[in-house]
Design a protein around this motif. Structure first.
Motif, PDB file in Angstrom:
ATOM      1  N   THR A  91       0.830  -1.208   0.000  1.00 46.17           N
ATOM      2  CA  THR A  91       0.000   0.000   0.000  1.00 46.17           C
ATOM      3  C   THR A  91       0.858   1.248   0.000  1.00 46.17           C
ATOM      4  O   THR A  91       0.589   2.212  -0.736  1.00 46.17           O
ATOM      5  CB  THR A  91      -0.923   0.007   1.225  1.00 46.17           C
ATOM      6  OG1 THR A  91      -1.649  -1.234   1.277  1.00 46.17           O
ATOM      7  CG2 THR A  91      -1.903   1.163   1.162  1.00 46.17           C
ATOM      8  N   THR A  92       1.910   1.253   0.810  1.00 45.45           N
ATOM      9  CA  THR A  92       2.805   2.411   0.878  1.00 45.45           C
ATOM     10  C   THR A  92       3.459   2.677  -0.467  1.00 45.45           C
ATOM     11  O   THR A  92       3.525   3.827  -0.937  1.00 45.45           O
ATOM     12  CB  THR A  92       3.889   2.178   1.944  1.00 45.45           C
ATOM     13  OG1 THR A  92       3.262   1.953   3.212  1.00 45.45           O
ATOM     14  CG2 THR A  92       4.816   3.378   2.045  1.00 45.45           C
ATOM     15  N   LEU A  93       3.922   1.624  -1.109  1.00 37.05           N
ATOM     16  CA  LEU A  93       4.573   1.774  -2.417  1.00 37.05           C
ATOM     17  C   LEU A  93       3.585   2.283  -3.458  1.00 37.05           C
ATOM     18  O   LEU A  93       3.926   3.125  -4.297  1.00 37.05           O
ATOM     19  CB  LEU A  93       5.172   0.440  -2.856  1.00 37.05           C
ATOM     20  CG  LEU A  93       6.380  -0.042  -2.034  1.00 37.05           C
ATOM     21  CD1 LEU A  93       6.701  -1.501  -2.352  1.00 37.05           C
ATOM     22  CD2 LEU A  93       7.592   0.846  -2.307  1.00 37.05           C
ATOM     23  N   HIS A  94       2.369   1.781  -3.392  1.00 36.47           N
ATOM     24  CA  HIS A  94       1.353   2.248  -4.343  1.00 36.47           C
ATOM     25  C   HIS A  94       1.106   3.742  -4.163  1.00 36.47           C
ATOM     26  O   HIS A  94       1.025   4.496  -5.144  1.00 36.47           O
ATOM     27  CB  HIS A  94       0.056   1.470  -4.157  1.00 36.47           C
ATOM     28  CG  HIS A  94      -1.060   1.982  -5.009  1.00 36.47           C
ATOM     29  ND1 HIS A  94      -1.197   1.654  -6.340  1.00 36.47           N
ATOM     30  CD2 HIS A  94      -2.079   2.854  -4.737  1.00 36.47           C
ATOM     31  CE1 HIS A  94      -2.246   2.284  -6.843  1.00 36.47           C
ATOM     32  NE2 HIS A  94      -2.810   3.017  -5.896  1.00 36.47           N
ATOM     33  N   LYS A  95       0.971   4.191  -2.934  1.00 37.56           N
ATOM     34  CA  LYS A  95       0.710   5.602  -2.665  1.00 37.56           C
ATOM     35  C   LYS A  95       1.881   6.479  -3.101  1.00 37.56           C
ATOM     36  O   LYS A  95       1.703   7.658  -3.423  1.00 37.56           O
ATOM     37  CB  LYS A  95       0.420   5.802  -1.179  1.00 37.56           C
ATOM     38  CG  LYS A  95      -0.899   5.175  -0.740  1.00 37.56           C
ATOM     39  CD  LYS A  95      -1.063   5.171   0.760  1.00 37.56           C
ATOM     40  CE  LYS A  95      -1.250   6.574   1.300  1.00 37.56           C
ATOM     41  NZ  LYS A  95      -1.535   6.548   2.766  1.00 37.56           N
ATOM     42  N   GLN A  96       3.072   5.916  -3.135  1.00 38.33           N
ATOM     43  CA  GLN A  96       4.253   6.643  -3.592  1.00 38.33           C
ATOM     44  C   GLN A  96       4.393   6.618  -5.111  1.00 38.33           C
ATOM     45  O   GLN A  96       5.310   7.237  -5.663  1.00 38.33           O
ATOM     46  CB  GLN A  96       5.518   6.045  -2.958  1.00 38.33           C
ATOM     47  CG  GLN A  96       5.594   6.242  -1.445  1.00 38.33           C
ATOM     48  CD  GLN A  96       6.754   5.494  -0.816  1.00 38.33           C
ATOM     49  OE1 GLN A  96       7.392   4.639  -1.450  1.00 38.33           O
ATOM     50  NE2 GLN A  96       7.043   5.797   0.440  1.00 38.33           N
ATOM     51  N   GLY A  97       3.488   5.926  -5.789  1.00 40.14           N
ATOM     52  CA  GLY A  97       3.539   5.842  -7.243  1.00 40.14           C
ATOM     53  C   GLY A  97       4.574   4.856  -7.759  1.00 40.14           C
ATOM     54  O   GLY A  97       4.879   4.843  -8.950  1.00 40.14           O
ATOM     55  N   LYS A  98       5.087   4.002  -6.879  1.00 43.00           N
ATOM     56  CA  LYS A  98       6.095   3.007  -7.275  1.00 43.00           C
ATOM     57  C   LYS A  98       5.365   1.715  -7.645  1.00 43.00           C
ATOM     58  O   LYS A  98       5.396   0.713  -6.920  1.00 43.00           O
ATOM     59  CB  LYS A  98       7.082   2.780  -6.135  1.00 43.00           C
ATOM     60  CG  LYS A  98       7.846   4.047  -5.741  1.00 43.00           C
ATOM     61  CD  LYS A  98       8.769   3.799  -4.551  1.00 43.00           C
ATOM     62  CE  LYS A  98       9.521   5.072  -4.175  1.00 43.00           C
ATOM     63  NZ  LYS A  98      10.403   4.868  -2.983  1.00 43.00           N
ATOM     64  N   PHE A  99       4.706   1.753  -8.781  1.00 46.32           N
ATOM     65  CA  PHE A  99       3.790   0.687  -9.143  1.00 46.32           C
ATOM     66  C   PHE A  99       4.494  -0.635  -9.444  1.00 46.32           C
ATOM     67  O   PHE A  99       3.983  -1.706  -9.101  1.00 46.32           O
ATOM     68  CB  PHE A  99       2.940   1.119 -10.332  1.00 46.32           C
ATOM     69  CG  PHE A  99       2.105   2.352 -10.057  1.00 46.32           C
ATOM     70  CD1 PHE A  99       1.492   2.533  -8.831  1.00 46.32           C
ATOM     71  CD2 PHE A  99       1.947   3.338 -11.025  1.00 46.32           C
ATOM     72  CE1 PHE A  99       0.718   3.656  -8.563  1.00 46.32           C
ATOM     73  CE2 PHE A  99       1.177   4.461 -10.773  1.00 46.32           C
ATOM     74  CZ  PHE A  99       0.570   4.623  -9.543  1.00 46.32           C
ATOM     75  N   ALA A 100       5.654  -0.592 -10.068  1.00 50.29           N
ATOM     76  CA  ALA A 100       6.369  -1.836 -10.364  1.00 50.29           C
ATOM     77  C   ALA A 100       6.795  -2.522  -9.076  1.00 50.29           C
ATOM     78  O   ALA A 100       6.682  -3.751  -8.935  1.00 50.29           O
ATOM     79  CB  ALA A 100       7.584  -1.547 -11.244  1.00 50.29           C
ATOM     80  N   GLN A 101       7.268  -1.725  -8.115  1.00 51.10           N
ATOM     81  CA  GLN A 101       7.672  -2.291  -6.836  1.00 51.10           C
ATOM     82  C   GLN A 101       6.465  -2.797  -6.060  1.00 51.10           C
ATOM     83  O   GLN A 101       6.531  -3.819  -5.384  1.00 51.10           O
ATOM     84  CB  GLN A 101       8.430  -1.243  -6.013  1.00 51.10           C
ATOM     85  CG  GLN A 101       9.790  -0.888  -6.588  1.00 51.10           C
ATOM     86  CD  GLN A 101      10.412   0.301  -5.863  1.00 51.10           C
ATOM     87  OE1 GLN A 101      10.398   1.411  -6.366  1.00 51.10           O
ATOM     88  NE2 GLN A 101      10.932   0.058  -4.682  1.00 51.10           N
ATOM     89  N   ALA A 102       5.369  -2.085  -6.162  1.00 54.35           N
ATOM     90  CA  ALA A 102       4.147  -2.527  -5.485  1.00 54.35           C
ATOM     91  C   ALA A 102       3.672  -3.854  -6.055  1.00 54.35           C
ATOM     92  O   ALA A 102       3.263  -4.760  -5.305  1.00 54.35           O
ATOM     93  CB  ALA A 102       3.060  -1.470  -5.637  1.00 54.35           C
ATOM     94  N   ALA A 103       3.731  -3.995  -7.376  1.00 52.42           N
ATOM     95  CA  ALA A 103       3.296  -5.244  -8.006  1.00 52.42           C
ATOM     96  C   ALA A 103       4.125  -6.426  -7.516  1.00 52.42           C
ATOM     97  O   ALA A 103       3.609  -7.539  -7.327  1.00 52.42           O
ATOM     98  CB  ALA A 103       3.385  -5.127  -9.520  1.00 52.42           C
ATOM     99  N   ALA A 104       5.416  -6.182  -7.280  1.00 50.59           N
ATOM    100  CA  ALA A 104       6.293  -7.252  -6.804  1.00 50.59           C
ATOM    101  C   ALA A 104       5.956  -7.686  -5.381  1.00 50.59           C
ATOM    102  O   ALA A 104       6.272  -8.810  -4.968  1.00 50.59           O
ATOM    103  CB  ALA A 104       7.750  -6.804  -6.887  1.00 50.59           C
TER     104      ALA A 104
END
Length: 211
Positions: free
Chosen positions: A168-181
């Motif tokens: 969730t934190t990564l998604h909110k930061q716009g780090k979508f590739a990292q969030a997907a992982a």
């Protein structure tokens, strides 16, 4: 406004002329009756109509998300009479939480619980609104596509971890590739990796990454 006819009519009724005070009093009465203002008084600006603030509609799970969830939370334990039995969690040591229908759990679901298809569908429709609302609250105003939202709701429906996950934190930061992982890290039940969870997290990550 031409006030002469009014003064003439009143003068005729009285049969005499007016004093200065009477003229002023009649003028004031006409002003009050017609809404007119003295020449030296500026009119007040009209009230600006108040437009009620329109609240944004809460986000709802889309068709892609519902299809994904129901593929993994399929109504199991169908009985001969067309109803469904509750079943134990396949990966937990004590069988808890007992589950029924489209992955529904709760204090009212235990060994021996039996539901109709309508009950399964109604419970899912009710619960998924809460999970979607919690995801919406967790991500706030972060840019989120429909597929990303659906994937996050599926993840939360299965794990209940949308508020604590690094995903969730990564998604909110716009780090979508990292969030997907991050989806792939949530594959354990009772400290053991589950084949079904591996496949489900892969499906959620794929949906999340689909434009």
């Amino acid at each position: 406004m031409n006030r002469k006819p009014i003064f003439d009519a009143v003068r005729k009724l009285l049969g005499r002329g007016f004093t200065a005070d009477e003229v002023a009093a009649i003028d004031r009465a006409i002003d009050m009756a017609t809404g007119a203002l003295p020449a030296n008084v500026a009119p007040e600006p009209p009230d600006t109509p108040t437009v009620p603030e329109r609240k944004a509609e809460p986000r709802a799970l889309g068709a892609a998300g519902e299809k994904l969830i129901k593929a993994w939370e399929s109504c199991g334990r169908l009985r001969a009479d067309g109803k469904y039995d509750a079943y134990p969690d396949p990966g937990s040591a004590d069988g808890k939480p007992w589950t029924i229908g489209w992955g529904s759990t709760g204090a009212d679901i235990a060994r021996g619980t039996v539901w109709t298809q309508a009950q399964c569908d109604a419970r899912f429709a009710q619960e998924i609104q809460r999970y979607a609302a919690e995801v919406e609250r967790a991500i706030g105003d972060a840019p989120t596509s429909a597929n990303q939202f659906d994937a996050l709701v599926s993840f939360h429906y299965n794990t209940g971890a949308i508020f604590s996950a690094s995903l969730t934190t990564l998604h909110k930061q716009g780090k979508f590739a990292q969030a997907a992982a991050e989806f792939g890290k949530w594959i354990y039940n009772n400290h053991k990796p589950m084949t079904g969870l591996v496949k489900r997290r892969a499906a959620e990550a794929k949906l999340y990454s689909t434009p």
